[in-house]
Structure formats: structure tokens, C-alpha cells
Design an enzyme around this catalytic site. Structure first.
Site, PDB file in Angstrom:
ATOM      1  N   SER A  38       0.741  -1.086  -0.150  1.00 20.18           N
ATOM      2  CA  SER A  38       0.023  -0.071  -0.037  1.00 20.18           C
ATOM      3  C   SER A  38       0.902   1.420   0.027  1.00 20.18           C
ATOM      4  CB  SER A  38      -1.092  -0.049   1.158  1.00 20.18           C
ATOM      5  OG  SER A  38      -0.213  -0.057   2.357  1.00 20.18           O
ATOM      6  N   ARG A  91      -9.347  -2.365 -19.138  1.00 20.92           N
ATOM      7  CA  ARG A  91     -10.102  -2.868 -17.980  1.00 20.92           C
ATOM      8  C   ARG A  91      -9.557  -2.882 -16.541  1.00 20.92           C
ATOM      9  NH1 ARG A  91     -10.891  -8.854 -20.288  1.00 20.92           N
ATOM     10  NH2 ARG A  91     -12.258  -9.034 -18.507  1.00 20.92           N
ATOM     11  N   HIS A 135       0.577  -4.808 -10.622  1.00 20.60           N
ATOM     12  CA  HIS A 135      -0.426  -5.667 -10.861  1.00 20.60           C
ATOM     13  C   HIS A 135      -0.750  -5.993 -12.608  1.00 20.60           C
ATOM     14  CE1 HIS A 135      -4.420  -7.679 -10.577  1.00 20.60           C
ATOM     15  NE2 HIS A 135      -4.970  -6.599 -11.435  1.00 20.60           N
ATOM     16  N   SER A 193      -8.885   9.932 -30.070  1.00 18.47           N
ATOM     17  CA  SER A 193     -10.601   9.600 -30.358  1.00 18.47           C
ATOM     18  C   SER A 193     -10.681   9.450 -31.740  1.00 18.47           C
ATOM     19  CB  SER A 193     -11.319  10.840 -29.706  1.00 18.47           C
ATOM     20  OG  SER A 193     -12.774  10.447 -30.065  1.00 18.47           O
ATOM     21  N   ARG A 205      -0.362  -8.742 -17.589  1.00 16.81           N
ATOM     22  CA  ARG A 205      -0.437  -8.555 -19.082  1.00 16.81           C
ATOM     23  C   ARG A 205       1.094  -8.676 -19.643  1.00 16.81           C
ATOM     24  NH1 ARG A 205      -5.562  -8.462 -20.293  1.00 16.81           N
ATOM     25  NH2 ARG A 205      -6.565  -7.142 -18.792  1.00 16.81           N
ATOM     26  N   ARG A 247     -13.583   9.607 -33.311  1.00 17.38           N
ATOM     27  CA  ARG A 247     -14.712  10.190 -33.332  1.00 17.38           C
ATOM     28  C   ARG A 247     -14.289  11.430 -33.742  1.00 17.38           C
ATOM     29  NH1 ARG A 247     -19.205  11.654 -28.691  1.00 17.38           N
ATOM     30  NH2 ARG A 247     -20.029  12.468 -30.810  1.00 17.38           N
TER      31      ARG A 247
END
Length: 212
Positions: free
Chosen positions: A56, A79, A171, A89, A176, A91
Site C-alpha cells: 500500500s 479494463r 499488478h 479519439s 499483461r 470520433r
């Protein structure tokens, strides 16, 4: 049409030794052992924290990287919940403009490198070229970028800035950069892990990967 390989870079300068000193200063609050801080005490202190699972403390430090990869990889990256993301983007980006040199850029698949994969690779190249032509034609016919993007593939190059604290980066890499990860996701994770190991001592030393 342009084809490139993925790459990763830090968004700001990283001073790993200063990061370790900051973590030690924070971590010793737990034990009120600040008087034990010396010029070279940080590495041993933090190595002991990690060995005992007291992770932590390293959450106090966050690092941002920019990953240039394909959009399929970013679907997996986002995720991870304890993180912040800013991504190119489709878009709003009009790839027919001069800013993008009037072409689409794709990420080279890392898994078709053998001689027997030649035909697969050629099919991929042909498909990307057809998609580029159709995307540009849609824009010429008056489609907006957010409409034309509906035909864009996972292989499209994208840029994403990722910010995670050091515990979450650990993590991330454990998942990955493992051999169980998708090959293209693992490719990007290994590039990033190598950068982290080069810049920040101790924190990622125990994450050992097979580079086959």
C-alpha cells in the site's frame, strides 16, 4: 497506409532514486523510524516492504506512460480499474487530413513473422488497405469521422496515456506481461516493463518474464 511497430514512452522525466526516497519517507511513518533514513537506506527498506506484502505504501507514487499500440490492445488495458486514461479519439480525428498525412496507420501484428505466415500477413495487409480506401471514400461522400470509424479495425494505431500508481503497475505487469496474455498485449507490456525496470530500482525486480 503506414504500418508501424508499437512503442511506449514516459510522459515525464523519471528519477527512480528520488522516487524510492519519497516512498521510504512515507513508509517509515508507519513505524516512526524516520531517524533510520540515510542516503542509501531506501532500496533495502522498500525491498523489505515488498517482501512482506506491504504494498500500500507504493500507491503514493503514480507514473504516466504513453503507449502507441493497436486499438485491440487498449480494450484490454482499460479494463484495469485503478487508473486514468486519455486516448486518441476516432470520433474527432479525421485521418484524411494533413495532420495525419492523409492516411491510416496500423500496428504490425507481432505473431506473423515466420516464412509460413507470409500468406496470412498478405491477407492482413490487403484487408488494411481496403479498409483505408473505404474509410477515405466514406469521408469523401460526406460521412463524419464518427460515422466512418465504424469500419476501422483493431489494428488501427492509437495513442493512450495511462496513469497508475506503482502498486497497480505491478499488478498490470504480472497479468499483461505473462505468457498467458494476448501476444500483442504482452508485446506492449514487455516494452513498458523494460522501461520501468531501467528507470526505477527494486519495485519491479521480482517480476520475471520469459521473453520467448
Amino acid at each position: 497506409m503506414k504500418v508501424i511497430e508499437p512503442y511506449v514512452k514516459f510522459e515525464s522525466d523519471i528519477n527512480g532514486h528520488e522516487i524510492l526516497k519519497q516512498i521510504e519517507k512515507i513508509g517509515r511513518v508507519c513505524y516512526k523510524s524516520e531517524e533510520r533514513i540515510t542516503n542509501d537506506s531506501a532500496e533495502a527498506f522498500i525491498r523489505n516492504l515488498l517482501k512482506r506484502g506491504h504494498e500500500s505504501v507504493i500507491e503514493h507514487i503514480s507514473i504516466s506512460i504513453r503507449a502507441i499500440c493497436d486499438r485491440g490492445v487498449t480494450h484490454e488495458i482499460v479494463r484495469h480499474r485503478i487508473a486514468s486514461y486519455s486516448q486518441e479519439s476516432t470520433r474527432y480525428c479525421n485521418y484524411s487530413s494533413d495532420k495525419f498525412k492523409n492516411e491510416l496507420t496500423f500496428i504490425k501484428p507481432c505473431f506473423w513473422n515466420r516464412e509460413e505466415d507470409h500468406e496470412k500477413k498478405e491477407i492482413w495487409v490487403t484487408s488494411m488497405k481496403i479498409i483505408e480506401d473505404n474509410y477515405m471514400n466514406l469521408l469523401k461522400l460526406g460521412a463524419t469521422p464518427q460515422e466512418a470509424r465504424s469500419i476501422l479495425p483493431n489494428s488501427l494505431k492509437t495513442e493512450i496515456v495511462i496513469t497508475m500508481n506503482l502498486r497497480e503497475w505491478r499488478h498490470f505487469f504480472k497479468l499483461r506481461a505473462s505468457e498467458a496474455a494476448h501476444p500483442q498485449m504482452r508485446e506492449v507490456a514487455l516494452i513498458a516493463l523494460k522501461l520501468f525496470k531501467e528507470k526505477i530500482p527494486v519495485i519491479f525486480d521480482d517480476i520475471i518474464v520469459n521473453n520467448r
